[in-house]
Design an enzyme around this catalytic site. Structure first.
Site, PDB file in Angstrom:
ATOM      1  N   CYS A  31      -3.444  -3.571   4.552  1.00  0.00           N
ATOM      2  CA  CYS A  31      -2.503  -4.436   5.090  1.00  0.00           C
ATOM      3  C   CYS A  31      -3.305  -5.761   4.632  1.00  0.00           C
ATOM      4  O   CYS A  31      -2.470  -6.918   5.125  1.00  0.00           O
ATOM      5  CB  CYS A  31      -2.423  -4.239   6.581  1.00  0.00           C
ATOM      6  SG  CYS A  31      -1.675  -2.588   7.035  1.00  0.00           S
TER       7      CYS A  31
ATOM      8  N   HIS B  97      -2.463  -9.743  12.238  1.00  0.00           N
ATOM      9  CA  HIS B  97      -1.771  -8.603  11.632  1.00  0.00           C
ATOM     10  C   HIS B  97      -1.473  -7.741  12.885  1.00  0.00           C
ATOM     11  O   HIS B  97      -2.271  -7.291  13.872  1.00  0.00           O
ATOM     12  CB  HIS B  97      -2.819  -7.880  10.831  1.00  0.00           C
ATOM     13  CG  HIS B  97      -2.634  -6.505  10.493  1.00  0.00           C
ATOM     14  ND1 HIS B  97      -1.206  -6.077   9.949  1.00  0.00           N
ATOM     15  CD2 HIS B  97      -3.220  -5.224  10.773  1.00  0.00           C
ATOM     16  CE1 HIS B  97      -1.376  -4.866   9.829  1.00  0.00           C
ATOM     17  NE2 HIS B  97      -2.191  -4.302  10.270  1.00  0.00           N
TER      18      HIS B  97
ATOM     19  N   GLU C  84       0.916  -1.077   0.102  1.00  0.00           N
ATOM     20  CA  GLU C  84       0.079   0.020   0.178  1.00  0.00           C
ATOM     21  C   GLU C  84       1.038   1.107   0.065  1.00  0.00           C
ATOM     22  O   GLU C  84       0.505   2.426   0.199  1.00  0.00           O
ATOM     23  CB  GLU C  84      -1.078   0.035   1.151  1.00  0.00           C
ATOM     24  CG  GLU C  84      -0.313  -0.108   2.516  1.00  0.00           C
ATOM     25  CD  GLU C  84      -1.313  -0.111   3.643  1.00  0.00           C
ATOM     26  OE1 GLU C  84      -1.759   1.105   3.901  1.00  0.00           O
ATOM     27  OE2 GLU C  84      -1.453  -0.991   4.325  1.00  0.00           O
TER      28      GLU C  84
END
Ligand code: HMG
Length: 392
Positions: A111, A233, A79
């Site tokens: 993400c 994450h 990103e």
């Protein structure tokens, strides 16, 4: 046919700032960063590293000649890409000398990008069992100096070779996923820094986790007892813990102890790197695989992927027999041990350095960057890269 992660490589830039020093400089109690956020060190990318070079450096350590020949699909999740048109993967493809008979693309959903790449790779291998897919997850997280997101920045990349009969982890077929249009974090194309609604993003992360976890349980009949560990994450290491805590009471005392202990191990690398956005979940997985020495073959690992905006997914993998023989623990220990600490003013100066946007030529000092692959300069609005091993 088993399909999954055959190899994992990792790279973080050679510079970092100590979170205690950053806190002092920002007039904040250091414990807020080290305990409240759960970060010790934050990787800083010098001007000679960008998402392309970070990814290439992560991949160069794992690819052998057979991989280079067999990889027919390169998927670059990021990103913080450097071009709105050309895929960052095409540069990496050349820098690594991969077989030209390959597809190469870039994927974006905050993400979540690398998870989308992994799922796409799995489908490709199911149709083409002989092929290998190179999944790259590479980002530089930037919120800005003196912002509330500053302590959750970082830089780094994870590279994974996906294949049939993988040596590291076989992915299972069941997964649950969710999309909802929320503005918790975004970065318009004109900005090199992310915008974020911090508290809202934390809430959404937890909500997404709860929803995909409940759906996964319903689909499979599995529960916490079926998992040796759950990797998250990790925008910062406290975040996954906040989500995990909301479901822990579904397990026995033994389940809770096991999952908490393994969560801690799965966050050790992330604690000293920071948020690497789409690679963060896979850095956490690597931390678990490399640092939990008694992780048994056949263990089921849960993976929670979250990309702001937002998409979330819960999926799982089974650790493969003899996986430890294929890890690079010593190499990664060396990457971490040989890093150089920078002061806060030095970090600020690096943060503020930019590349020309007017087509002018610049030559960068690649000798002060120990990485194998570096950004060496710019000319006519083109980034110039070098692989020091073959001057490619
Ligand atoms: P903040 O508002 O400055 O911090 O920013 P806070 O006031 O919420 O404090 C953080 C924690 O430190 C709290 O703990 C405090 O109690 C504690 P909690 O209540 O949350 O458990 N604390 C202390 N602890 C010990 N000793 C002390 C002390 N003082 C306070 N003295 C925030 C925090 C994360 C919001 C901010 O850094 C931010 O906006 N970061 C960026 C956004 C982010 O990381 N969001 C996470 C979820 S979204 C996501 O993961 C996607 C993302 O990776 C992007 C993508 O998908 O591309 C971000």
């Amino acid at each position: 046919m088993k399909i999954g992660i055959d190899k994992i490589g990792f790279y973080a830039p050679h510079l970092y700032v100590d979170m205690n020093n950053l806190a002092v400089a920002r007039n904040i109690e250091p414990e807020k960063f080290t305990i409240g956020i759960g970060q010790e060190k934050m990787a800083i990318a010098p001007i000679t590293q960008d998402p392309v070079t970070l990814a290439a450096n992560a991949a160069v350590e794992i690819l052998d000649e057979t991989d280079k020949e067999k990889i027919d699909f390169v998927i670059f999740g990021t990103e913080s890409g450097i071009d709105n048109s050309k895929s960052a993967g095409v540069y990496v493809h050349r820098l690594l000398g991969l077989n030209p008979r390959a597809r190469t693309i870039e994927l974006k959903q905050a993400c979540y990008g690398a998870t989308a790449a992994i799922q796409m790779a799995k489908g490709h291998i199911a149709l083409n069992p002989e092929s290998r897919v190179l999944v790259l997850a590479s980002d530089i997280a930037r919120y800005g100096l003196n912002t509330s997101g500053e302590s959750t920045q970082g830089a780094g990349a994870v590279a994974m070779v996906m294949s049939a009969d993988p040596k590291m982890m076989a992915l299972e077929d069941q997964s649950s996923y969710l999309t909802d249009d929320v503005m918790d974090f975004w970065r318009p194309v004109y900005s090199d820094k992310a915008f974020v609604d911090g508290k809202f993003s934390n809430e959404q992360y937890i909500l997404f986790f709860q929803k995909v976890w409940e759906e996964y349980k319903e689909k499979t009949g599995f529960g916490l007892a079926d998992f040796e560990a759950i990797c998250f994450h990790l925008p910062y290491t406290k975040m996954g813990m906040k989500a995990l805590r909301t479901v822990l009471e579904q397990g026995t005392e033994e389940d809770q102890e096991r999952l908490l202990a393994n969560y801690k191990i799965s966050t050790l690398y992330n604690r000293i790197v920071g948020n690497i956005y789409t690679g963060s979940l896979y850095l956490s997985l690597l931390s678990l695989l490399e640092l939990k020495e008694d992780l048994e073959d056949g263990s089921r690992i849960g993976l929670f992927s979250y990309g702001s905006g937002a998409v979330g997914e819960f999926f799982t993998g089974i650790v493969q027999p003899n996986y430890r023989a294929h890890l690079h623990v010593d190499r990664h220990t060396k990457v971490f041990e040989s890093r150089t600490e920078v002061t806060v003013p030095e970090y600020e100066a690096i943060f503020n350095k930019t590349l020309p946007v007017d087509g002018s030529t610049v030559e960068l000092d690649i000798d002060s960057d120990p990485a194998t692959i570096c950004l060496s300069g710019m000319k006519d609005n083109m980034r110039l890269y070098i692989n020091k091993m073959n001057r490619n």
